[in-house]
Design a protein around this motif. Structure first.
Motif, mmCIF file in Angstrom:
data_model
loop_
_atom_site.group_PDB
_atom_site.id
_atom_site.type_symbol
_atom_site.label_atom_id
_atom_site.label_comp_id
_atom_site.label_asym_id
_atom_site.label_seq_id
_atom_site.Cartn_x
_atom_site.Cartn_y
_atom_site.Cartn_z
ATOM 1 N N ILE A 24 -11.292 -13.883 -1.845
ATOM 2 C CA ILE A 24 -10.660 -12.766 -2.538
ATOM 3 C C ILE A 24 -9.517 -13.296 -3.391
ATOM 4 C CG2 ILE A 24 -9.399 -10.599 -2.251
ATOM 5 C CD1 ILE A 24 -10.789 -10.414 0.538
ATOM 6 N N LYS A 25 -9.472 -12.857 -4.630
ATOM 7 C CA LYS A 25 -8.380 -13.238 -5.532
ATOM 8 C C LYS A 25 -7.369 -12.111 -5.653
ATOM 9 C CE LYS A 25 -10.061 -17.224 -6.202
ATOM 10 N NZ LYS A 25 -9.443 -18.350 -5.508
ATOM 11 N N SER A 26 -7.846 -10.869 -5.680
ATOM 12 C CA SER A 26 -6.940 -9.721 -5.677
ATOM 13 C C SER A 26 -7.628 -8.558 -4.986
ATOM 14 C CB SER A 26 -6.547 -9.329 -7.103
ATOM 15 O OG SER A 26 -7.644 -8.826 -7.828
ATOM 16 N N VAL A 84 0.841 -1.197 0.000
ATOM 17 C CA VAL A 84 0.000 0.000 0.000
ATOM 18 C C VAL A 84 0.879 1.251 0.000
ATOM 19 C CG1 VAL A 84 -1.751 1.300 1.288
ATOM 20 C CG2 VAL A 84 -1.891 -1.192 1.157
ATOM 21 N N ASN A 85 1.881 1.220 0.855
ATOM 22 C CA ASN A 85 2.881 2.277 0.947
ATOM 23 C C ASN A 85 4.117 1.645 1.595
ATOM 24 O OD1 ASN A 85 2.676 2.516 3.884
ATOM 25 N ND2 ASN A 85 0.748 3.567 3.545
ATOM 26 N N PRO A 86 5.215 2.355 1.763
ATOM 27 C CA PRO A 86 6.434 1.717 2.268
ATOM 28 C C PRO A 86 6.333 1.073 3.656
ATOM 29 C CG PRO A 86 6.976 3.788 1.218
ATOM 30 C CD PRO A 86 5.475 3.725 1.290
ATOM 31 N N THR A 87 5.275 1.388 4.405
ATOM 32 C CA THR A 87 5.147 0.802 5.748
ATOM 33 C C THR A 87 3.894 -0.050 5.925
ATOM 34 O OG1 THR A 87 4.024 2.767 6.633
ATOM 35 C CG2 THR A 87 6.434 2.693 6.811
ATOM 36 N N THR A 88 3.149 -0.293 4.831
ATOM 37 C CA THR A 88 1.887 -1.030 4.961
ATOM 38 C C THR A 88 1.704 -2.033 3.837
ATOM 39 O OG1 THR A 88 0.902 0.982 5.899
ATOM 40 C CG2 THR A 88 -0.606 -0.784 5.278
ATOM 41 N N LEU A 89 1.382 -3.272 4.231
ATOM 42 C CA LEU A 89 1.015 -4.328 3.285
ATOM 43 C C LEU A 89 -0.479 -4.567 3.370
ATOM 44 C CD1 LEU A 89 3.753 -6.987 4.134
ATOM 45 C CD2 LEU A 89 3.714 -5.490 2.139
ATOM 46 N N LEU A 90 -1.080 -4.992 2.269
ATOM 47 C CA LEU A 90 -2.456 -5.452 2.272
ATOM 48 C C LEU A 90 -2.412 -6.949 2.028
ATOM 49 C CD1 LEU A 90 -5.475 -3.784 0.572
ATOM 50 C CD2 LEU A 90 -5.279 -6.227 0.847
ATOM 51 N N ILE A 91 -2.963 -7.705 2.976
ATOM 52 C CA ILE A 91 -2.954 -9.165 2.922
ATOM 53 C C ILE A 91 -4.399 -9.627 2.772
ATOM 54 C CG2 ILE A 91 -2.353 -11.269 4.184
ATOM 55 C CD1 ILE A 91 -0.336 -9.504 5.745
ATOM 56 N N ALA A 92 -4.667 -10.499 1.784
ATOM 57 C CA ALA A 92 -6.042 -10.904 1.522
ATOM 58 C C ALA A 92 -6.148 -12.386 1.232
ATOM 59 C CB ALA A 92 -6.597 -10.103 0.345
ATOM 60 N N GLY A 93 -7.319 -12.928 1.519
ATOM 61 C CA GLY A 93 -7.671 -14.317 1.272
ATOM 62 C C GLY A 93 -9.107 -14.497 1.697
ATOM 63 N N ARG A 94 -9.314 -15.170 2.812
ATOM 64 C CA ARG A 94 -10.618 -15.164 3.468
ATOM 65 C C ARG A 94 -10.540 -14.012 4.455
ATOM 66 N NH1 ARG A 94 -8.993 -20.218 4.187
ATOM 67 N NH2 ARG A 94 -9.431 -21.542 2.399
ATOM 68 N N LYS A 95 -11.110 -12.897 4.073
ATOM 69 C CA LYS A 95 -11.019 -11.593 4.727
ATOM 70 C C LYS A 95 -9.776 -10.877 4.234
ATOM 71 C CE LYS A 95 -13.560 -13.111 8.772
ATOM 72 N NZ LYS A 95 -13.612 -13.157 10.215
ATOM 73 N N ALA A 96 -9.566 -9.666 4.710
ATOM 74 C CA ALA A 96 -8.405 -8.874 4.304
ATOM 75 C C ALA A 96 -8.033 -7.928 5.438
ATOM 76 C CB ALA A 96 -8.705 -8.085 3.032
ATOM 77 N N ALA A 97 -6.748 -7.599 5.508
ATOM 78 C CA ALA A 97 -6.270 -6.697 6.554
ATOM 79 C C ALA A 97 -5.057 -5.928 6.066
ATOM 80 C CB ALA A 97 -5.905 -7.497 7.810
ATOM 81 N N LEU A 98 -4.889 -4.746 6.653
ATOM 82 C CA LEU A 98 -3.678 -3.970 6.440
ATOM 83 C C LEU A 98 -2.698 -4.379 7.531
ATOM 84 C CD1 LEU A 98 -5.291 -0.472 5.796
ATOM 85 C CD2 LEU A 98 -4.349 -2.054 4.096
ATOM 86 N N TYR A 99 -1.450 -4.577 7.149
ATOM 87 C CA TYR A 99 -0.422 -4.950 8.111
ATOM 88 C C TYR A 99 0.602 -3.825 8.180
ATOM 89 C CZ TYR A 99 3.318 -7.381 10.506
ATOM 90 O OH TYR A 99 4.302 -7.728 11.389
ATOM 91 N N ASP A 100 0.732 -3.231 9.360
ATOM 92 C CA ASP A 100 1.676 -2.140 9.586
ATOM 93 C C ASP A 100 3.046 -2.738 9.893
ATOM 94 O OD1 ASP A 100 3.279 -0.148 11.030
ATOM 95 O OD2 ASP A 100 1.459 1.072 11.002
ATOM 96 N N LEU A 101 3.996 -2.498 9.016
ATOM 97 C CA LEU A 101 5.331 -3.080 9.158
ATOM 98 C C LEU A 101 6.103 -2.505 10.339
ATOM 99 C CD1 LEU A 101 6.309 -3.027 5.384
ATOM 100 C CD2 LEU A 101 5.670 -5.032 6.736
#
Length: 162
Positions: free
Chosen positions: A113-115, A79-96
Protein backbone atom coordinates in the motif's frame (compact mmCIF):
# COMPACT_ATOMS: atom_id res chain seq x y z
CA UNK A 1 15.47 8.33 8.55
CA UNK A 2 14.34 11.33 10.55
CA UNK A 3 11.44 13.63 11.33
CA UNK A 4 12.26 17.25 10.54
CA UNK A 5 10.74 20.66 11.21
CA UNK A 6 11.41 23.40 8.67
CA UNK A 7 10.89 27.14 8.63
CA UNK A 8 7.79 27.79 6.51
CA UNK A 9 9.32 31.04 5.21
CA UNK A 10 12.63 29.37 4.29
CA UNK A 11 11.74 25.87 3.15
CA UNK A 12 15.35 24.68 3.12
CA UNK A 13 16.04 25.87 6.68
CA UNK A 14 15.80 22.93 9.09
CA UNK A 15 14.87 24.02 12.61
CA UNK A 16 14.82 20.61 14.31
CA UNK A 17 15.19 16.91 13.54
CA UNK A 18 14.94 13.64 15.43
CA UNK A 19 15.84 10.14 14.20
CA UNK A 20 13.16 7.70 12.97
CA UNK A 21 14.32 4.72 10.95
CA UNK A 22 12.50 4.44 7.61
CA UNK A 23 10.44 7.56 8.38
CA UNK A 24 7.55 7.63 5.96
CA UNK A 25 4.56 9.55 7.24
CA UNK A 26 3.52 12.20 9.74
CA UNK A 27 0.17 13.54 10.91
CA UNK A 28 -0.56 16.46 13.20
CA UNK A 29 -3.63 15.95 15.38
CA UNK A 30 -4.92 19.37 16.37
CA UNK A 31 -7.32 17.88 18.94
CA UNK A 32 -4.71 16.22 21.13
CA UNK A 33 -1.83 18.50 20.07
CA UNK A 34 0.37 15.54 19.08
CA UNK A 35 2.50 14.70 16.06
CA UNK A 36 2.30 11.07 14.97
CA UNK A 37 5.06 9.63 12.79
CA UNK A 38 5.62 6.18 11.29
CA UNK A 39 8.74 4.31 10.27
CA UNK A 40 9.51 0.62 9.85
CA UNK A 41 7.16 -0.98 12.38
CA UNK A 42 6.92 1.92 14.80
CA UNK A 43 4.38 4.62 15.48
CA UNK A 44 5.99 7.46 17.41
CA UNK A 45 3.96 10.01 19.37
CA UNK A 46 5.55 13.43 19.89
CA UNK A 47 4.66 16.62 21.72
CA UNK A 48 5.66 19.88 20.09
CA UNK A 49 7.21 22.75 22.03
CA UNK A 50 8.22 26.20 20.85
CA UNK A 51 6.22 26.09 17.63
CA UNK A 52 6.11 29.88 17.37
CA UNK A 53 9.86 30.27 17.95
CA UNK A 54 12.98 29.67 15.86
CA UNK A 55 13.78 26.66 18.06
CA UNK A 56 10.82 24.25 18.00
CA UNK A 57 11.38 20.78 19.45
CA UNK A 58 9.64 17.44 19.36
CA UNK A 59 9.69 15.31 22.49
CA UNK A 60 9.09 11.59 22.05
CA UNK A 61 6.18 10.70 24.31
CA UNK A 62 5.90 7.02 23.38
CA UNK A 63 6.63 4.43 20.71
CA UNK A 64 4.04 1.87 19.67
CA UNK A 65 5.19 -1.35 18.02
CA UNK A 66 2.93 -2.06 15.02
CA UNK A 67 4.66 -5.28 13.91
CA UNK A 68 1.84 -7.55 15.09
CA UNK A 69 -0.65 -5.66 12.87
CA UNK A 70 1.11 -3.67 10.12
CA UNK A 71 4.72 -3.79 8.94
CA UNK A 72 6.61 -1.88 6.29
CA UNK A 73 4.77 1.26 7.31
CA UNK A 74 4.20 3.54 4.37
CA UNK A 75 1.20 5.76 4.99
CA UNK A 76 -0.48 7.49 7.92
CA UNK A 77 -3.72 9.46 7.90
CA UNK A 78 -6.03 10.92 10.49
CA UNK A 79 -9.52 9.42 10.19
CA UNK A 80 -10.98 11.49 13.00
CA UNK A 81 -9.57 13.10 16.18
CA UNK A 82 -9.30 9.71 17.94
CA UNK A 83 -8.38 7.37 15.06
CA UNK A 84 -5.33 6.96 12.83
CA UNK A 85 -5.13 4.79 9.73
CA UNK A 86 -1.75 3.06 9.47
CA UNK A 87 -0.82 1.26 6.25
CA UNK A 88 2.02 -0.65 4.62
CA UNK A 89 1.87 -4.41 4.35
CA UNK A 90 -1.76 -4.58 5.49
CA UNK A 91 -3.62 -1.71 7.14
CA UNK A 92 -5.29 -1.03 10.47
CA UNK A 93 -7.19 1.62 12.34
CA UNK A 94 -5.48 2.68 15.56
CA UNK A 95 -7.71 3.99 18.35
CA UNK A 96 -5.78 6.68 20.21
CA UNK A 97 -7.97 6.51 23.33
CA UNK A 98 -8.00 2.71 23.70
CA UNK A 99 -4.53 2.06 22.21
CA UNK A 100 -5.99 -0.73 20.07
CA UNK A 101 -5.63 -1.81 16.44
CA UNK A 102 -8.53 -2.89 14.23
CA UNK A 103 -7.39 -4.55 10.99
CA UNK A 104 -9.03 -3.37 7.77
CA UNK A 105 -10.38 -6.53 6.11
CA UNK A 106 -9.86 -5.08 2.62
CA UNK A 107 -6.13 -5.36 3.28
CA UNK A 108 -5.93 -8.77 4.92
CA UNK A 109 -3.48 -9.91 2.28
CA UNK A 110 -0.05 -8.36 2.35
CA UNK A 111 0.16 -5.76 -0.42
CA UNK A 112 2.41 -2.76 -0.94
CA UNK A 113 0.00 0.00 0.00
CA UNK A 114 1.30 3.44 -0.92
CA UNK A 115 -1.67 5.48 0.29
CA UNK A 116 -4.97 4.70 1.95
CA UNK A 117 -7.74 7.04 3.02
CA UNK A 118 -10.83 6.10 5.00
CA UNK A 119 -13.99 8.13 5.43
CA UNK A 120 -15.74 6.56 8.41
CA UNK A 121 -18.99 8.47 7.77
CA UNK A 122 -19.27 7.03 4.25
CA UNK A 123 -17.46 3.77 5.12
CA UNK A 124 -15.39 4.40 1.98
CA UNK A 125 -11.74 3.56 1.25
CA UNK A 126 -9.62 5.15 -1.46
CA UNK A 127 -6.10 3.78 -1.94
CA UNK A 128 -3.13 3.18 -4.19
CA UNK A 129 -0.68 0.28 -4.22
CA UNK A 130 2.66 -0.22 -5.89
CA UNK A 131 1.95 -2.16 -9.06
CA UNK A 132 4.73 -0.91 -11.33
CA UNK A 133 7.68 -0.77 -8.94
CA UNK A 134 6.54 1.82 -6.39
CA UNK A 135 3.85 3.54 -8.47
CA UNK A 136 0.65 2.70 -10.36
CA UNK A 137 -1.84 3.97 -12.94
CA UNK A 138 -4.79 2.98 -10.74
CA UNK A 139 -6.72 4.55 -7.88
CA UNK A 140 -8.95 2.08 -6.05
CA UNK A 141 -12.14 2.70 -4.14
CA UNK A 142 -14.16 0.40 -1.88
CA UNK A 143 -17.84 1.02 -1.12
CA UNK A 144 -18.77 1.39 -3.87
CA UNK A 145 -16.05 -0.60 -5.63
CA UNK A 146 -14.44 1.35 -8.44
CA UNK A 147 -11.06 1.64 -10.15
CA UNK A 148 -9.93 4.84 -11.82
CA UNK A 149 -7.14 4.30 -14.35
CA UNK A 150 -4.96 7.20 -15.45
CA UNK A 151 -2.63 5.89 -18.16
CA UNK A 152 -0.95 9.25 -18.65
CA UNK A 153 0.22 9.61 -15.04
CA UNK A 154 2.41 7.65 -12.63
CA UNK A 155 0.45 7.77 -9.36
CA UNK A 156 2.17 7.29 -6.02
CA UNK A 157 -0.17 8.61 -3.32
CA UNK A 158 -3.64 10.05 -3.49
CA UNK A 159 -5.60 12.23 -1.03
CA UNK A 160 -9.32 12.70 -1.70
CA UNK A 161 -11.22 15.86 -0.83
CA UNK A 162 -14.05 14.19 1.04
Amino acid sequence: NKVQIFDIKESNKELFSTPLESAHGVVWNETDQRLYAIGGSKLNVYTLSGSSTNSPTLTLEKTIDTSSRVTGLHDLTLVNPTTLLIAGRKAALYDLTKNTFTPLPHFSESIGIKSVNYNHKLDRLIYTKGEISWWTHNIYQKNPDKTITIDSMNVYKVRPAW
